[in-house]
Design a protein around this motif. Structure first.
Motif, short mmCIF file in Angstrom:
data_model
loop_
_atom_site.label_atom_id
_atom_site.label_comp_id
_atom_site.label_asym_id
_atom_site.label_seq_id
_atom_site.Cartn_x
_atom_site.Cartn_y
_atom_site.Cartn_z
N LEU A 132 -33.49 84.51 29.02
CA LEU A 132 -33.10 83.77 27.82
C LEU A 132 -32.76 82.32 28.16
N ILE A 133 -32.07 82.12 29.26
CA ILE A 133 -31.72 80.76 29.67
C ILE A 133 -32.97 79.94 29.98
N ILE A 134 -33.91 80.55 30.71
CA ILE A 134 -35.14 79.84 31.08
C ILE A 134 -35.97 79.52 29.83
N TYR A 135 -36.08 80.48 28.90
CA TYR A 135 -36.81 80.23 27.65
C TYR A 135 -36.19 79.07 26.89
N SER A 136 -34.87 79.07 26.79
CA SER A 136 -34.17 78.03 26.03
C SER A 136 -34.37 76.66 26.66
N VAL A 137 -34.23 76.60 27.99
CA VAL A 137 -34.43 75.33 28.70
C VAL A 137 -35.87 74.85 28.56
N ASP A 138 -36.81 75.78 28.67
CA ASP A 138 -38.23 75.43 28.56
C ASP A 138 -38.55 74.88 27.17
N LEU A 139 -38.05 75.53 26.14
CA LEU A 139 -38.32 75.07 24.78
C LEU A 139 -37.66 73.71 24.53
N GLY A 140 -36.49 73.50 25.15
CA GLY A 140 -35.82 72.21 24.97
C GLY A 140 -36.54 71.08 25.68
N GLY A 165 -40.81 95.76 26.47
CA GLY A 165 -41.37 95.29 27.74
C GLY A 165 -42.87 95.09 27.66
N VAL A 166 -43.56 96.05 27.06
CA VAL A 166 -45.02 95.94 26.90
C VAL A 166 -45.37 94.76 26.01
N MET A 167 -44.63 94.58 24.92
CA MET A 167 -44.89 93.48 24.00
C MET A 167 -44.67 92.13 24.67
N VAL A 168 -43.62 92.03 25.48
CA VAL A 168 -43.36 90.77 26.19
C VAL A 168 -44.52 90.42 27.11
N PRO A 196 -42.06 86.12 31.82
CA PRO A 196 -42.43 87.27 30.97
C PRO A 196 -42.79 88.52 31.75
N TRP A 197 -43.31 88.34 32.97
CA TRP A 197 -43.78 89.50 33.71
C TRP A 197 -42.63 90.24 34.38
N TRP A 198 -41.77 89.52 35.11
CA TRP A 198 -40.68 90.27 35.75
C TRP A 198 -39.65 90.74 34.75
N SER A 199 -39.47 90.00 33.66
CA SER A 199 -38.53 90.48 32.64
C SER A 199 -39.11 91.68 31.90
N GLY A 200 -40.40 91.61 31.56
CA GLY A 200 -41.05 92.73 30.88
C GLY A 200 -41.04 94.00 31.72
N LEU A 201 -41.31 93.85 33.02
CA LEU A 201 -41.30 95.02 33.91
C LEU A 201 -39.89 95.61 34.03
N SER A 202 -38.87 94.74 34.03
CA SER A 202 -37.49 95.26 34.09
C SER A 202 -37.14 96.01 32.81
N LYS A 252 -43.44 81.40 23.14
CA LYS A 252 -42.16 81.43 23.85
C LYS A 252 -41.01 81.79 22.91
N SER A 253 -41.09 81.33 21.66
CA SER A 253 -40.05 81.69 20.68
C SER A 253 -40.07 83.19 20.42
N SER A 254 -41.29 83.76 20.33
CA SER A 254 -41.41 85.21 20.13
C SER A 254 -40.86 85.97 21.34
N LEU A 255 -41.19 85.49 22.54
CA LEU A 255 -40.69 86.14 23.76
C LEU A 255 -39.18 86.05 23.84
N LEU A 256 -38.63 84.92 23.43
CA LEU A 256 -37.17 84.77 23.42
C LEU A 256 -36.53 85.77 22.46
N LEU A 257 -37.15 85.96 21.29
CA LEU A 257 -36.63 86.91 20.31
C LEU A 257 -36.69 88.34 20.86
N PHE A 258 -37.82 88.72 21.46
CA PHE A 258 -37.94 90.07 22.04
C PHE A 258 -36.90 90.28 23.13
N THR A 259 -36.69 89.26 23.95
CA THR A 259 -35.73 89.36 25.04
C THR A 259 -34.31 89.49 24.51
N LEU A 260 -34.03 88.79 23.43
CA LEU A 260 -32.70 88.88 22.82
C LEU A 260 -32.46 90.29 22.26
#
Length: 204
Positions: A116-124, A48-51, A72-78, A153-161
């Motif tokens: 993960l869905i938002i990251y994937s859509v954003d990268l696409g 969470g801190v890394m995200v 990144p903020w609401w996912s990291g806090l969760s 964003k790719s790094s954030l997607l990996l951390f989230t995964l």
């Protein structure tokens, strides 16, 4: 439990659940700690801190869906919240904290999947821009900005995964323990058992 007072009256205290409750608590604590929720919780907090920290450079790039929605903020806090509850569960293990940890972990998994869905859509949608040479024979700033944004964003997607995997494992372990100790809730430490006084018969 039987006690005899000075007037020879016998006090019978019936508390048949007390011993079972203590044994069940110890068994629950030992079983939960086998899954090492503290280590999983620490990993979740670190992710969470890394995200949150890794998302800071996104403020220097073009704002896309990830930044606009504050992913990144609401996912990291969760992630951090789920980790803290898991650490608390390791220290104060009970059916109540186990249930709380399970609910928070499930919510965290749901938010992670959404992220993960938002990251994937954003990268696409925001593909890497072509390199336009400047007078210094280097690529333009937009090209570098987009590359930086996509890399972050790719790094954030990996951390989230990774977090999704950890939280899913924790949810499975907690759900299994909850089912195994379902009858624990019936052993509620209610009010102290009512003593029953037996008066010896008068032999005179």
């Amino acid at each position: 439990m039987v006690s005899v007072s000075r007037d020879l009256s016998v006090r019978v205290i019936e508390d048949e659940n007390a011993g079972k409750l203590i044994d069940r608590q110890e068994a629950l604590r030992a079983s939960v700690r086998k899954g090492d929720p503290k280590a999983l919780g620490v990993a979740q907090v670190m992710l969470g801190v890394m995200v949150i920290l890794y998302s800071i450079p996104l403020h220097c790039t073009e704002f896309t869906e990830v930044v606009t929605l504050g992913v990144p903020w609401w996912s990291g806090l969760s992630f951090i919240a789920a980790g803290v509850v898991a650490i608390v569960l390791d220290k104060y293990c009970s059916m109540k904290t186990l249930g709380t940890c399970l609910v928070v972990s499930v919510v965290s998994v749901g938010l992670a999947v959404l992220a993960l869905i938002i990251y994937s859509v954003d990268l696409g949608k925001n593909a890497e821009s072509p390199c336009v040479k400047t007078e210094h024979d280097t690529c333009d700033e937009k090209h570098h900005a987009v590359r930086l944004s996509r890399g972050v964003k790719s790094s954030l997607l990996l951390f989230t995964l990774v977090h999704t995997t950890i939280s899913s494992v924790l949810c499975y372990l907690l759900h299994r323990e909850r089912r195994s100790f379902a009858d624990y809730d019936t052993l509620i430490p209610s009010a102290p058992a009512t003593p029953t006084t037996l008066t010896p018969p008068d032999l005179n």
